[in-house]
Design a protein around this motif. Structure first.
Motif, mmCIF file in Angstrom:
data_model
loop_
_atom_site.group_PDB
_atom_site.id
_atom_site.type_symbol
_atom_site.label_atom_id
_atom_site.label_comp_id
_atom_site.label_asym_id
_atom_site.label_seq_id
_atom_site.Cartn_x
_atom_site.Cartn_y
_atom_site.Cartn_z
ATOM 1 N N ALA A 297 0.849 -1.116 0.058
ATOM 2 C CA ALA A 297 0.138 0.080 0.039
ATOM 3 C C ALA A 297 0.702 1.242 0.060
ATOM 4 C CB ALA A 297 -0.986 -0.037 1.154
ATOM 5 N N ALA A 298 2.174 1.305 0.526
ATOM 6 C CA ALA A 298 2.880 2.207 0.521
ATOM 7 C C ALA A 298 4.332 1.733 0.728
ATOM 8 C CB ALA A 298 2.704 3.211 1.509
ATOM 9 N N PRO A 299 5.368 2.591 0.290
ATOM 10 C CA PRO A 299 6.774 2.097 0.523
ATOM 11 C C PRO A 299 7.199 1.903 1.947
ATOM 12 C CG PRO A 299 6.794 3.986 -1.055
ATOM 13 C CD PRO A 299 5.287 3.907 -0.289
ATOM 14 N N LEU A 300 7.950 0.509 2.127
ATOM 15 C CA LEU A 300 8.319 0.392 3.608
ATOM 16 C C LEU A 300 9.913 0.698 3.641
ATOM 17 C CD1 LEU A 300 7.883 -0.975 6.300
ATOM 18 C CD2 LEU A 300 8.563 -3.042 5.064
ATOM 19 N N ASP A 301 10.349 1.251 4.304
ATOM 20 C CA ASP A 301 11.600 1.628 4.606
ATOM 21 C C ASP A 301 12.317 0.202 5.032
ATOM 22 O OD1 ASP A 301 13.940 3.441 5.130
ATOM 23 O OD2 ASP A 301 13.652 2.449 7.227
#
Length: 525
Positions: A297-301
């Motif tokens: 759903a969104a970039p994971l660091d």
């Protein structure tokens, strides 16, 4: 230079999602739980679930709902949500899944645009549901509830009709679902996803993972979002795994349910990873059951992901997708925990990618930055009633232009490094700047505005509004602006930072120069 997935193509059968998931029966999983409500312990076995789907289809058909009709689902994650979804498809109709946080006005837009004639919700959402239905021209009789609510037919009423499910006439090319997405820019649009799209993505994802009929999948991420719909709800049905639902996220409850039901596969968005890595309450629970955590759903660091993996002694993986891709196009396979967690892994089977320089339009190669274009059987048909937006996003060769800048290495591992598109991603939820700008311009003390995403103190992307005051707006405050928006949008769309500015930078054609606003942010940092 186009690159195909390093994985062999999978065969995509020419069947509806209904046939794909239910035609072969459930074998020795017939009496196993398909869906389990983690908050109540209520469950539906595969046999019970399928029986409920058939009864819902019969009830809908008795109400005159069939091929060509659109039914909206506006409810939190419940086993019944999944049954209604598949009951609607079994009735040869189409689902449009609405964000459970929508206001009445936002819901009305989706109901009107999708052409929905029926809305199914829950009693706690009735105020918003009725407001949206009324604005969209639907009568109160067109609003049904899952639970009991005075004046409305309920799920129990729907299934008690005794009417048989109609003949299944749906084909692979028929529209299955119309989720709403802002795509690369602009207001929310109906994404046309066919039965073939959804079947294809399930088969593509299956190759990359190790989900089996013994897996327990956590599903707190919403089923109305294509991530929850495909990767949790429908993947669970496809693999005959058990899906454990939560109607909304609560950290302590999430941890308790994971421990109680020995959930071994967690699908999360990055904000949950922050809690799993840092919150002290995590140590109060036995999470040794967790084997795999998949973030989307969104970039994971990468550093954050590794901290979660170390703390929980599990494998953490990441993927990439869009609603327009049904939704997964890239992911880390379960057996490649060695990959850089800042990457999004490999292209799924049957997928072909290009990286294209957004300025020159020329294709770039390994190690070079370019906009990611994706082609495959999971790519949407287009945007509903919006050929211009479709043509701007999907080209004549079938490539979806994602609006994200990526690089690929020699092994075929992709990493998302930047974004061309304007869309803001707040905790995995889409926030279209154009929608907030249109709303802000209705304020009588605002002359002009522009919205971009900025990082807050926790590194989360949040909407920031640059506001030009009207001459009469000298007394307008930042809090006034934020309160005005908050009253009219879902919580994830709230403007969280406001800066008053003399003039919004624009091109000669009148297009907002967001890059100039972002540069301003960098200078002030």
């Amino acid at each position: 230079m186009s690159m195909r997935s390093p994985y062999p193509d999978v065969e995509i059968p020419e069947v509806s999602l209904t046939e794909f998931l239910f035609a072969d029966g459930f074998g020795d999983r017939a009496d196993a739980p398909a869906f389990l409500d983690g908050t109540t312990g209520d469950q539906l076995t595969f046999t019970e679930f399928h029986g409920l789907v058939e009864k819902i289809a019969g009830g809908l058909a008795a109400r005159g709902i069939g091929k060509g009709d659109v039914v909206a689902l506006f409810a939190p994650n419940l086993p019944q949500w999944a049954a209604l979804f598949h009951g609607i498809l079994r009735a040869n109709a189409t689902v449009t899944s609405a964000n459970s946080m929508y206001t009445g006005g936002e819901l009305a837009h989706q109901l009107t645009d999708s052409g929905a004639t029926t809305l199914i919700t829950v009693s706690p959402f009735l105020d918003r549901a009725l407001a949206g239905a009324t604005e969209a021209g639907l009568s109160a009789d067109a609003v049904l509830t899952i639970d009991k609510a005075e004046g409305h037919d309920s799920l129990a009423d729907l299934v008690s009709s005794g009417a048989p499910a109609p003949e299944l006439t749906t084909t692979a090319d028929d529209t299955a679902v119309l989720p709403y997405s802002s795509g690369t820019t602009g207001l929310a649009k109906g994404v046309i996803l066919t039965h073939r799209n959804l079947v294809a993505n399930l088969l593509q994802v299956h190759v990359m993972g190790s989900v089996t009929d013994q897996t327990k999948i956590m599903a707190f991420l919403p089923f109305f979002h294509i991530y929850g719909m495909t990767v949790m709800m429908n993947q669970g049905l496809h693999t005959r795994a058990t899906v454990v639902t939560m109607p909304k996220f609560d950290l302590e409850q999430f941890l308790s349910i994971t421990q109680k039901y020995a959930v071994d596969r967690l699908y999360i968005a990055p904000p949950v990873a922050v809690a799993l890595a840092k919150h002290p309450i995590v140590d109060s629970y036995d999470l040794s059951c967790v084997k795999t955590i998949f973030s989307g759903a969104a970039p994971l660091d990468g550093e954050l992901g590794r901290a979660v993996a170390k703390r929980l002694n599990c494998t953490v993986l990441q993927g990439y997708g869009m609603t327009e891709l049904s939704p997964v196009s890239h992911c880390m396979p379960d057996d490649r925990g060695d990959l850089d967690l800042n990457s999004s892994g490999f292209a799924l089977p049957n997928i072909e990618c290009k990286l294209v320089d957004p300025e020159s339009g020329k294709e770039v190669g390994v190690g070079e930055r370019g906009e990611l274009w994706v082609k495959g059987p999971n790519v949407m048909v287009g945007y509903l009633n919006n050929s211009d937006a479709t043509d701007a996003t999907k080209d004549a060769d079938g490539y979806l232009h994602t609006g994200d800048i990526a690089v690929v290495d020699d092994e075929g591992v992709y990493s998302i490094v930047d974004r061309v598109k304007e869309l803001i991603k707040y905790k995995g939820y889409q926030v279209p700047p154009a929608e907030l700008e249109a709303l802000l311009l209705t304020h009588d003390k605002i002359a002009d505005t522009a919205v971009i995403g900025v990082k807050d103190a926790e590194g989360e992307e949040v909407p920031k509004a640059f506001v030009v005051k009207q001459a009469s707006g000298a007394d307008l405050t930042e809090d006034d602006v934020m309160a005005f928006v908050a009253e009219k949008v879902a919580p994830h769309k709230k403007v969280r930072v406001v800066e008053f500015i003399e003039q919004i930078p624009k091109s000669a054609s009148g297009k907002i120069l967001r890059k100039d606003l972002r540069a301003r942010e960098t200078e002030q940092a």
